[in-house]
Scaffold this active site. Structure first.
Site, PDB file in Angstrom:
ATOM      1  N   ASP A  39       0.054   1.679   4.544  1.00  0.00           N
ATOM      2  CA  ASP A  39      -0.946   2.463   3.816  1.00  0.00           C
ATOM      3  C   ASP A  39      -0.282   3.562   3.017  1.00  0.00           C
ATOM      4  OD1 ASP A  39      -3.151   1.095   4.521  1.00  0.00           O
ATOM      5  OD2 ASP A  39      -3.957   2.572   5.924  1.00  0.00           O
ATOM      6  N   ASP A  90      -8.307  -6.999   7.016  1.00  0.00           N
ATOM      7  CA  ASP A  90      -7.847  -5.748   7.620  1.00  0.00           C
ATOM      8  C   ASP A  90      -8.109  -5.738   9.130  1.00  0.00           C
ATOM      9  OD1 ASP A  90      -6.832  -3.198   7.696  1.00  0.00           O
ATOM     10  OD2 ASP A  90      -8.186  -2.364   6.191  1.00  0.00           O
TER      11      ASP A  90
END
Ligand code: DGJ
Length: 783
Positions: free
Chosen positions: A549, A479
């Site tokens: 997301d 990430d």
């Protein structure tokens, strides 16, 4: 194939040609890019060359000997600042004498076989015999600089790539202010320039710009390729559709600040440039050294956007993705993030893993929250050791227990970041990117590590190597959750700060190169708050990326459509999550959530332990169906049908390589009253072959009909009551079943007219109940 005819170079793929020539003054004039054309000798090429006799007013001639034209009105392959080409240049350099004028002319050309990798950046590759190269050297007439332009022709997938290298042959250093990757000039008018723009949880929205005059700039200056402007762009004609017309696609193998500029000049010529964003960039080129620009990738198809996408997908599959996972089917995973956020423990994860295993999931991913004292996003980035309160047996212990269940184990890391509240920051405050003595603009309570510093890179490689080894890790979610601000690399001299963002990306690539080579079995998924760094640079290391997301199925239709133009969908992670959705609070049917996610790399991201047995059973069926069709979903040729950008419905389909099987998604955003019709097409099957076309049998929950249940119930049932719930457990209604025998050309040309949609006046088992956000999957199997 690459041919040289006198001064002209013809680069041919199976279906396209790219042509340019060296003109008298030594500049490269771009002549043509499009469908393959017949060019045999200089005579047949002459027609492509622009003719010039007089220079228009207010324009300067290149030099006295060549007074009939101006560089400002020539289609150039490479343009420099200063010699009267007033458009955006490919290169801008400040020379030792302070001048910003450069004058690069042809020096030599050679044609070679095979792909030469870049040495400082990731680049495409070939496995031998798939690519030929043309290397042109240009030299500056006034300064000791040279440019090497490399063109690579990938015949089979109709893709050409370009890269450029600036070489300092002199004794003085030069300051590079810009050095792009791609330039193409054309006199084609009325093109549409399409960019893919958005934001966090709203990535890859298609934007069509009409080009009339002036510049349209698609760019990122946040240190990552960004969710605001993906580096993949397209050009097309107004009449181009998904399946017909001319379409050009361009991308960059780069993950940092980039720009794509479309400029229509005063003479109506269109210039396209792409490369590292010059904003904030400056690079000092020492004598004897070289600077490499990222590789640019481009393709043309006259079979519409689907044809163009197919070329890009093949190129990414065969020449970008690498390692064991490149063309291997991705496992179905369960990710802990939306299931528990930071509140994870070994106990919880094991419960989830058991449930996951019971429905057929193949891998559990432990997301954020497992390390240091990380209970929220305010601390611990950098402290990559387990939180013993949450994981008493450490990563190793948990990994063993998960593996013992017979599923894989994946882990989340965000290695490029550092929290101020971390042991790492306390030990190495100088490792964070930060302007000395000045306040830093916060982003998600974290700072970025200085990856321009080799010491930091080595530390990360060692720390992660230990973690991946100890944890026996099968999958890594890498990430990166903040954008760059206050850009400053403490490891670089003040005069070198214009290099910081680019050196950061080079440092990152170096780390990824080492780790992916050390751990070839690990499936890496790139993530940057979702799609803030979804690009070809990352795909050289990571086999997939977490595209957004946003797990809302309706939003995902648009986001995945956007990605599909330039990226194969198996490289885009897509998860089924709970409802109301955590990003939109929208409630979409479980089937739609699955149908949409099945077209990406499928995963689940919800607390399976909270689901009732009916829902778990439905998920078990979804996964078992997916496994039967996984090779088609993930590896098949992908087509867009109806486009969500144009209206209320969307359709996609994928077809197996041997064209014996196809699967299609039909999705409608909002239900339309009294509109019973619906047609679905499936592209890419064999025209003359017969197929069984069907949807899978399914049951409808009576609760979908609310208090309409009282139209048939013998006793009154209150909508939403316990009785209503109870009835729904025992009374299941048959969903519509479509089953036809159809020829492939009927499927692609006419389509299948589906059973009528529910329209208030009645319902039976031949009614397609299609409330808001509904979808179906349809399957075709060769008879
Ligand atoms: C952002 C990612 O995109 C999410 O999926 C999740 O991993 C969080 N970061 C964790 O902090």
């Amino acid at each position: 194939m690459i041919r040289q005819i006198d001064n002209a170079f013809i680069l041919e793929t199976d279906n396209t040609a790219y042509v340019f020539t060296v003109i008298d003054i030594g500049y490269l004039e771009h002549l043509y890019y499009g469908r393959k054309i017949r060019l045999e000798d200089s005579k047949t090429i002459e027609a492509l060359i622009e003719k010039h006799e007089f220079v228009p007013g207010n324009n300067n001639v290149y030099n006295e000997e060549n007074s009939s034209f101006t560089l400002n009105d020539i289609r150039l392959e490479f343009s420099a600042n200063g010699k009267s080409d007033n458009r955006e240049p490919f290169i801008e350099v400040v020379h030792a004498d302070g001048s910003r004028t450069s004058d690069f002319v042809f020096e030599s050309a050679k044609i070679v076989n095979g792909k030469i990798p870049l040495s400082t950046l990731p680049s495409s590759y070939d496995k031998g015999g798939e690519c030929s190269a043309l290397i042109i050297t240009l030299a500056d007439r006034q300064y000791d600089l040279a440019v090497e332009l490399s063109y690579y022709v990938f015949e089979k997938c109709d893709v050409i790539t370009r890269s450029a290298k600036l070489i300092n042959r002199g004794k003085d250093s030069a300051r590079i202010l810009r050095f792009m990757s791609m330039q193409i000039d054309t006199d084609r008018k009325d093109m549409i320039f399409t960019t893919f723009n958005g934001a966090w949880i709203r990535e890859m929205g298609r934007v069509d710009h009409e080009l009339k005059r002036g510049r349209i700039v698609n760019d990122s200056c946040v240190g990552a390729s960004s969710s605001t402007a993906n580096p993949f762009v397209m050009f097309s004609e107004k009449s181009t559709s998904e399946n017909s017309g001319r379409a050009y696609g361009f991308n960059l193998i780069y993950s940092g600040n980039h720009t794509e500029i479309a400029e229509v000049s005063e003479f109506g010529k269109l210039r396209f440039l792409s490369g590292i964003n010059p904003k904030g960039f400056e690079f000092c080129l020492e004598p004897g050294s070289e600077f490499e620009a990222p590789e640019a990738v481009f393709t043309f198809s006259d079979e519409g956007f689907n044809g163009m996408s197919y070329n890009m997908h093949r190129f990414v599959s065969d020449h970008i993705l690498r390692g064991e996972w490149a063309n291997m089917e991705r496992p179905v995973l369960l990710n802990s993030w939306e299931a528990a956020y930071f509140d994870i423990t070994e106990f919880k994860l094991l419960r989830m893993a058991r449930k996951a295993k019971s429905v057929g999931i193949e891998l559990l991913v432990m997301d954020d929250g497992w390390f240091g004292k990380r209970n929220d996003d305010r601390s611990s980035l950098g402290d990559w050791y387990p939180n013993k309160r949450k994981l008493p047996g450490g990563v190793k212990g948990l990994s063993k227990k998960i593996h013992d269940l017979g599923i894989g184990f994946g882990i989340w890391v965000e290695p490029e970041m550092i929290s101020e509240d971390s042991d790492l920051y306390r030990a190495h405050p100088d490792w964070a990117m930060k302007v000395p003595e000045k306040p830093h603009s916060p982003g998600r309570n974290q700072m970025i590590l200085d990856l321009a510093n080799p010491e930091v890179c080595t530390y990360l490689v060692n720390t992660l190597t230990d973690l991946f080894e100890i944890g026996n890790i099968d999958y890594v979610k890498w990430d990166m959750n903040r954008t760059m601000s206050d850009v400053y690399a403490p490891s670089l001299a003040p005069s070198r700060q214009g290099e910081a963002a680019h050196r950061y990306i080079m440092g990152l690539y170096g780390i990824l190169d080492k780790l992916t080579k050390k751990f070839p079995d690990i499936l890496f998924e790139g993530c940057a708050s979702g799609g803030n760094r979804s690009d070809l640079g990352m795909l050289c290391y990571f086999s997939q990326m977490w595209g957004s997301d946003d797990t809302d199925a309706s939003e995902r239709v648009a986001i995945q459509t956007g990605y599909s133009y330039g990226y194969p969908l198996r490289t885009v992670g897509a998860h089924v999550s709970s409802v109301p959705n955590h990003q939109t609070l929208r409630v979409t049917p479980l089937e739609t959530r699955f149908d949409v996610a099945a077209f990406g790399a499928l995963g689940y991201e919800c607390n399976l332990c909270d689901l009732d047995t009916g829902t778990l059973e439905a998920i078990r069926e979804q996964i078992s169906l997916y496994k039967k069709w996984r090779s088609v979903f993930q590896m098949g040729r992908f087509y867009r049908g109806e486009n969500i950008y144009d209206g209320n419905t969307a359709s996609f389909n994928a077809v197996s390589a041997d064209r014996s099987r196809g699967v299609a998604l039909y999705y409608r955003k909002l239900s339309v009253p009294n509109d019973q019709s619906g047609t679905i097409k499936m592209h890419g099957l064999e025209k003359d072959a017969l197929y069984r076309f069907y949807n899978r049998p399914f049951k409808l929950d009576v609760r979908m009909f609310g208090d309409l249940i009282n139209m048939i119930a013998p006793v009154h049932v209150k909508n939403g009551s316990a009785v209503h719930d109870l009835v729904s457990k025992f009374v299941k209604l048959d969903g519509e079943q479509e089953d036809y025998t159809v020829y492939g050309d009927v499927l692609s040309e006419a389509g299948v007219h589906l059973l009528p949609a529910f329209s208030s006046t009645g319902f039976n088992s031949r009614t397609r109940v299609f409330p808001d956000f509904s979808s179906r999957l349809y399957f075709a199997e060769k008879k």
